[in-house]
Structure formats: C-alpha cells, structure tokens
Write a protein that holds these residues in place. Sequence first.
Motif, short mmCIF file in Angstrom:
data_model
loop_
_atom_site.label_atom_id
_atom_site.label_comp_id
_atom_site.label_asym_id
_atom_site.label_seq_id
_atom_site.Cartn_x
_atom_site.Cartn_y
_atom_site.Cartn_z
N GLU A 284 0.84 -1.20 0.00
CA GLU A 284 0.00 0.00 0.00
C GLU A 284 0.88 1.25 0.00
O GLU A 284 1.89 1.31 0.70
CB GLU A 284 -0.91 0.01 1.24
N LEU A 285 0.50 2.24 -0.80
CA LEU A 285 1.20 3.52 -0.83
C LEU A 285 0.42 4.54 -0.03
O LEU A 285 -0.81 4.59 -0.13
CB LEU A 285 1.32 4.02 -2.27
N VAL A 286 1.13 5.37 0.73
CA VAL A 286 0.51 6.44 1.50
C VAL A 286 1.45 7.64 1.45
O VAL A 286 2.65 7.50 1.72
CB VAL A 286 0.27 6.03 2.97
N GLY A 287 0.92 8.80 1.10
CA GLY A 287 1.70 10.02 1.14
C GLY A 287 1.42 10.76 2.44
O GLY A 287 0.28 10.80 2.90
N ILE A 288 2.46 11.33 3.04
CA ILE A 288 2.31 12.05 4.31
C ILE A 288 3.03 13.38 4.19
O ILE A 288 4.18 13.45 3.76
CB ILE A 288 2.91 11.26 5.48
N SER A 289 2.34 14.44 4.60
CA SER A 289 2.97 15.76 4.69
C SER A 289 2.27 16.57 5.78
O SER A 289 1.25 16.14 6.31
CB SER A 289 2.91 16.50 3.36
N LYS A 290 2.82 17.74 6.07
CA LYS A 290 2.20 18.57 7.10
C LYS A 290 1.09 19.45 6.53
O LYS A 290 0.48 20.24 7.24
CB LYS A 290 3.25 19.41 7.83
N ASP A 291 0.81 19.29 5.24
CA ASP A 291 -0.29 20.02 4.63
C ASP A 291 -1.63 19.50 5.16
O ASP A 291 -1.73 18.36 5.61
CB ASP A 291 -0.23 19.88 3.11
N HIS B 247 -4.93 18.29 0.69
CA HIS B 247 -4.78 16.96 0.10
C HIS B 247 -5.98 16.60 -0.78
O HIS B 247 -5.81 16.05 -1.87
CB HIS B 247 -4.60 15.89 1.17
N GLU B 248 -7.18 16.88 -0.30
CA GLU B 248 -8.38 16.54 -1.07
C GLU B 248 -8.41 17.29 -2.41
O GLU B 248 -8.77 16.72 -3.43
CB GLU B 248 -9.65 16.81 -0.26
N LYS B 249 -8.02 18.56 -2.39
CA LYS B 249 -7.96 19.33 -3.64
C LYS B 249 -6.98 18.70 -4.61
O LYS B 249 -7.25 18.58 -5.80
CB LYS B 249 -7.55 20.78 -3.35
N LEU B 250 -5.83 18.30 -4.09
CA LEU B 250 -4.80 17.69 -4.94
C LEU B 250 -5.22 16.33 -5.47
O LEU B 250 -4.93 15.99 -6.62
CB LEU B 250 -3.48 17.56 -4.18
N LYS B 251 -5.89 15.55 -4.63
CA LYS B 251 -6.35 14.23 -5.08
C LYS B 251 -7.28 14.38 -6.29
O LYS B 251 -7.19 13.62 -7.24
CB LYS B 251 -7.05 13.49 -3.94
N LYS B 252 -8.13 15.40 -6.25
CA LYS B 252 -9.03 15.63 -7.37
C LYS B 252 -8.28 16.21 -8.57
O LYS B 252 -8.46 15.76 -9.70
CB LYS B 252 -10.15 16.59 -6.95
N LYS B 253 -7.44 17.19 -8.33
CA LYS B 253 -6.72 17.88 -9.41
C LYS B 253 -5.80 16.93 -10.19
O LYS B 253 -5.75 16.96 -11.41
CB LYS B 253 -5.91 19.04 -8.83
N TYR B 254 -5.06 16.08 -9.45
CA TYR B 254 -4.06 15.22 -10.08
C TYR B 254 -4.47 13.75 -10.16
O TYR B 254 -3.67 12.91 -10.54
CB TYR B 254 -2.72 15.33 -9.33
N LYS B 255 -5.71 13.45 -9.75
CA LYS B 255 -6.20 12.07 -9.78
C LYS B 255 -5.24 11.12 -9.03
O LYS B 255 -4.79 10.12 -9.56
CB LYS B 255 -6.42 11.60 -11.21
N VAL B 256 -4.96 11.49 -7.80
CA VAL B 256 -4.05 10.70 -6.96
C VAL B 256 -4.67 9.34 -6.69
O VAL B 256 -5.82 9.24 -6.27
CB VAL B 256 -3.76 11.43 -5.62
N ALA B 257 -3.90 8.28 -6.94
CA ALA B 257 -4.40 6.91 -6.81
C ALA B 257 -4.29 6.36 -5.40
O ALA B 257 -4.85 5.32 -5.10
CB ALA B 257 -3.64 6.00 -7.78
N PHE B 258 -3.56 7.03 -4.53
CA PHE B 258 -3.29 6.50 -3.20
C PHE B 258 -3.70 7.51 -2.13
O PHE B 258 -4.01 8.66 -2.43
CB PHE B 258 -1.80 6.13 -3.06
N GLU B 259 -3.69 7.07 -0.89
CA GLU B 259 -4.13 7.90 0.24
C GLU B 259 -3.09 8.95 0.60
O GLU B 259 -1.89 8.70 0.55
CB GLU B 259 -4.40 7.00 1.45
N LEU B 260 -3.57 10.14 0.98
CA LEU B 260 -2.70 11.20 1.47
C LEU B 260 -3.10 11.52 2.90
O LEU B 260 -4.26 11.78 3.19
CB LEU B 260 -2.85 12.47 0.60
N LEU B 261 -2.14 11.47 3.80
CA LEU B 261 -2.39 11.74 5.21
C LEU B 261 -1.80 13.08 5.61
O LEU B 261 -0.77 13.51 5.09
CB LEU B 261 -1.75 10.65 6.08
N SER B 262 -2.45 13.73 6.57
CA SER B 262 -1.99 15.01 7.07
C SER B 262 -1.30 14.82 8.41
O SER B 262 -1.83 14.17 9.31
CB SER B 262 -3.18 15.96 7.24
#
Length: 117
Positions: A28-35, A40-55
């Motif tokens: 499983e892939l997960v991206g993590i940043s302090k954003d 993250h939700e805006k980026l998931k839609k804009k770039y069609k992110v296939a994996f989960e992004l955590l804050s």
Amino acid sequence: HKDDTEEYTIENKNLSRLYKKYKKKNCELVGISKDSLESHEKLKKKYKVAFELLSDIDIKMQKKYGIWGTKSFMGKKFLGTIRSTVFIDKGKIKKIWSNVRVKDHAQEVYEFVKSYK
C-alpha cells in the motif's frame, strides 16, 4: 512532500502510474505531509491521486520516522520535511530512502518491492 509543487506533481504521476503494480505485490502507498486534509483533497481531485494522502500537521509521524530535520536552500538552513520513502512491513521499518530525487524513484522503490521477501 509539499502539496502542489513541481516535484509533487512528478512524484504523484510516477507513483499513480505504478500503483496497480504495487497493489499486486500487496503493498500500500501512502503520502504524508504537514499540509492539511483540505489541501490533500484538492490535490487528489486535481491530479487524480491513486493512493491515500495523510496530514501530519503536528509533524509527529515525520519525527517518528526521521524525515523531519534540518534542510538547506540557497545557503539558508531551516527545519522541514526531508523527502523520503519509508518501507514498513508488519509495523517494522525495513528500508528508508532519504533525500529522494523524484526522477525514477517510484520505479526504484517498486524494484525493491518486487524483490522483497
């Protein structure tokens, strides 16, 4: 990673392209940043992110995995996220790639995943 930067865009594109291959290897892939989650939700839609992004706004997770530290840019030092990939198996860190350069990194990690036993 910092949301909506050139490196982020390249990294997301490369990881998303390989995402199904990672999943076939039970990885499983997960991206993590302090954003924020909103960012993250805006980026998931804009770039069609296939994996989960955590804050990780309070940077606890980044500190735990040793990816928050001193960086330098144009001679100035500051604290920030050290672009890294952490491979975890059954709760244990098995490999860390630090100061990642995004070009070909997604493929490099996938090659490790393919050969991991």
